[in-house]
Scaffold this motif. Structure first.
Motif, short mmCIF file in Angstrom:
data_model
loop_
_atom_site.label_atom_id
_atom_site.label_comp_id
_atom_site.label_asym_id
_atom_site.label_seq_id
_atom_site.Cartn_x
_atom_site.Cartn_y
_atom_site.Cartn_z
N UNK A 1 27.81 53.92 63.72
CA UNK A 1 26.45 54.20 63.26
C UNK A 1 25.44 53.93 64.37
N UNK A 2 24.48 54.82 64.51
CA UNK A 2 23.45 54.58 65.51
C UNK A 2 22.45 55.71 65.58
N UNK B 1 17.84 61.04 66.34
CA UNK B 1 18.13 61.01 64.90
C UNK B 1 19.29 60.10 64.57
N UNK B 2 19.43 59.79 63.28
CA UNK B 2 20.53 58.94 62.83
C UNK B 2 21.86 59.68 62.97
N UNK B 3 22.87 58.95 63.41
CA UNK B 3 24.19 59.55 63.59
C UNK B 3 25.25 58.62 63.00
N UNK C 1 13.82 42.30 64.66
CA UNK C 1 13.39 43.39 65.53
C UNK C 1 12.37 44.29 64.85
N UNK C 2 12.24 44.18 63.54
CA UNK C 2 11.22 44.93 62.83
C UNK C 2 9.83 44.36 63.01
N UNK D 1 17.20 49.09 72.08
CA UNK D 1 17.53 50.13 71.11
C UNK D 1 18.70 49.72 70.22
N UNK D 2 19.70 49.10 70.81
CA UNK D 2 20.88 48.70 70.03
C UNK D 2 20.55 47.61 69.02
N UNK D 3 19.75 46.64 69.44
CA UNK D 3 19.39 45.55 68.54
C UNK D 3 18.41 46.04 67.47
N UNK D 4 17.77 47.17 67.71
CA UNK D 4 16.84 47.74 66.73
C UNK D 4 17.53 48.77 65.84
N UNK D 5 18.84 48.93 65.98
CA UNK D 5 19.59 49.93 65.22
C UNK D 5 19.44 49.66 63.72
N UNK D 6 18.76 50.53 62.98
CA UNK D 6 18.53 50.29 61.55
C UNK D 6 19.78 50.49 60.69
N UNK D 7 20.82 51.06 61.26
CA UNK D 7 22.03 51.38 60.48
C UNK D 7 23.06 50.27 60.49
N UNK D 8 22.83 49.25 61.35
CA UNK D 8 23.78 48.12 61.40
C UNK D 8 23.12 46.90 60.81
#
Length: 331
Positions: free
Chosen positions: A73-74, A79-81, A287-288, A324-331
């Motif tokens: 997920x990322x 866009x979301x993938x 991160x939000x 970007x990775x730490x802000x990944x909303x899907x994880x």
């Protein structure tokens, strides 16, 4: 839902390959690092080998006959993938602690060539190597290549030193140590992938969508990086760099190790205590908060990067990726 196994109607039959890889450790991290690359090499006709998992918790591997699902997920191209990957390369599983005798017999397998481990047990690895040495009577063509994925610098060299220490303590003999020195290779590696493992809160929904019950279901990020310090002969035998993942072979992976530990690990070290003191329980929550994001950016770009003697453009690019990775909303 039916349990995932090789008889499930949704699962296509796969070609059976000889067991060339022993994966010592059954962690979600190791599975998400090693198995997708090996499956892809098999699909491309560049390897032709399967995996034996050696670990304390292998019951689900037995139940599912080695099959499991990895969901990546990322954010990709803005866009979301979400990508789903059914892993099929694991065909054998053994507990080296409760079934030691059968475990070391894996060392007698003439097809075995590689050991990959992220939690190296020098005693168990030494026992298997010695069994192989004794069974094949010191045959120089039966050496193994070992990839250590432990989270320390020079992890391959450390594993080798610990195996040699155990051999000395148990009196395994000069001939065995010479065989290991001459025909076995211990590679240092640096691996980078955030793996969150089994999605307990969301498992039912995901499994209904998949159409099967998977106790080994693993969630991870899209980002993937694995640097291996080894000569070209190792690369030729196991061309992981051709699997389609971000895998590189190099004579010296020190810069890659420093980049990963100082920037990714360093970012988490900076973030965790401050976020906890403010009541946040997850990285995503912290991160939000735009102030925490700015704090982390300052730590990376103003405090950590200036201490590293590595190309600044490379470091800046990686630091942006970390954010970007730490802000990944899907994880």
């Amino acid at each position: 839902m039916q349990q995932l196994n090789r008889n499930h109607p949704l699962i296509e039959s796969a070609q059976v390959f000889p067991e060339k890889v022993l994966m010592f450790g059954e962690s979600a991290f190791l599975c998400a690092l090693v198995c997708p690359a090996l499956d892809e090499l098999n699909r491309k006709g560049l390897f032709g080998g399967s995996v034996t998992v050696a670990g304390k918790n292998i019951e689900h591997f037995k139940t599912q006959e080695g099959l499991f699902t990895i969901i990546e997920k990322g954010i990709e191209n803005g866009g979301k993938s979400i990508k789903t990957n059914l892993i099929i390369c694991v065909t054998d599983y053994i507990n080296p602690y409760s079934d030691h005798d059968n475990y070391i017999k894996r060392g007698r397998n003439p097809e075995l060539r590689f050991i990959v481990s992220d939690a190296p047990d020098a005693e168990k690895i030494a026992a298997l190597l010695y069994e192989r040495f004794a069974f094949f009577k010191g045959d120089e063509k039966k050496g193994l290549i070992l990839f250590s994925c432990g989270r320390v610098e020079n992890n391959g060299a450390e594993l080798k030193a610990n195996v040699q220490k155990y051999a000395d303590e148990r009196g395994l003999g000069k001939e065995f140590k010479q065989w290991m020195e001459n025909v076995c290779f211990f590679a240092n590696t640096t691996a980078d992938r955030i793996v969150t493992g089994f999605p307990r809160e969301d498992a039912d929904r995901i499994q209904r969508k998949l159409g099967y019950h998977d106790e080994l279901l693993t969630i991870c990020e899209l980002f993937y990086f694995w640097a291996i310090e080894a000569p070209i002969t190792v690369k030729e035998e196991l061309p992981l760099d051709k699997a389609g993942f971000n895998i590189i072979f190099n004579d010296d992976i020190t810069p890659h190790h420093l980049r990963k530990t100082r920037l990714l690990n360093g970012a988490l070290t900076c973030l965790a205590p401050a976020a906890l003191l403010h009541g946040y329980k997850t990285v995503d929550e912290a991160m939000g908060n735009i102030n925490f994001k700015k704090y982390l950016e300052k730590a990376l770009f103003k405090e950590i990067i200036p201490t590293l003697d590595i190309n600044r453009n490379v470091l800046d690019g990686f630091a942006k990726t970390v954010i970007e990775r730490l802000s990944n909303p899907l994880l």
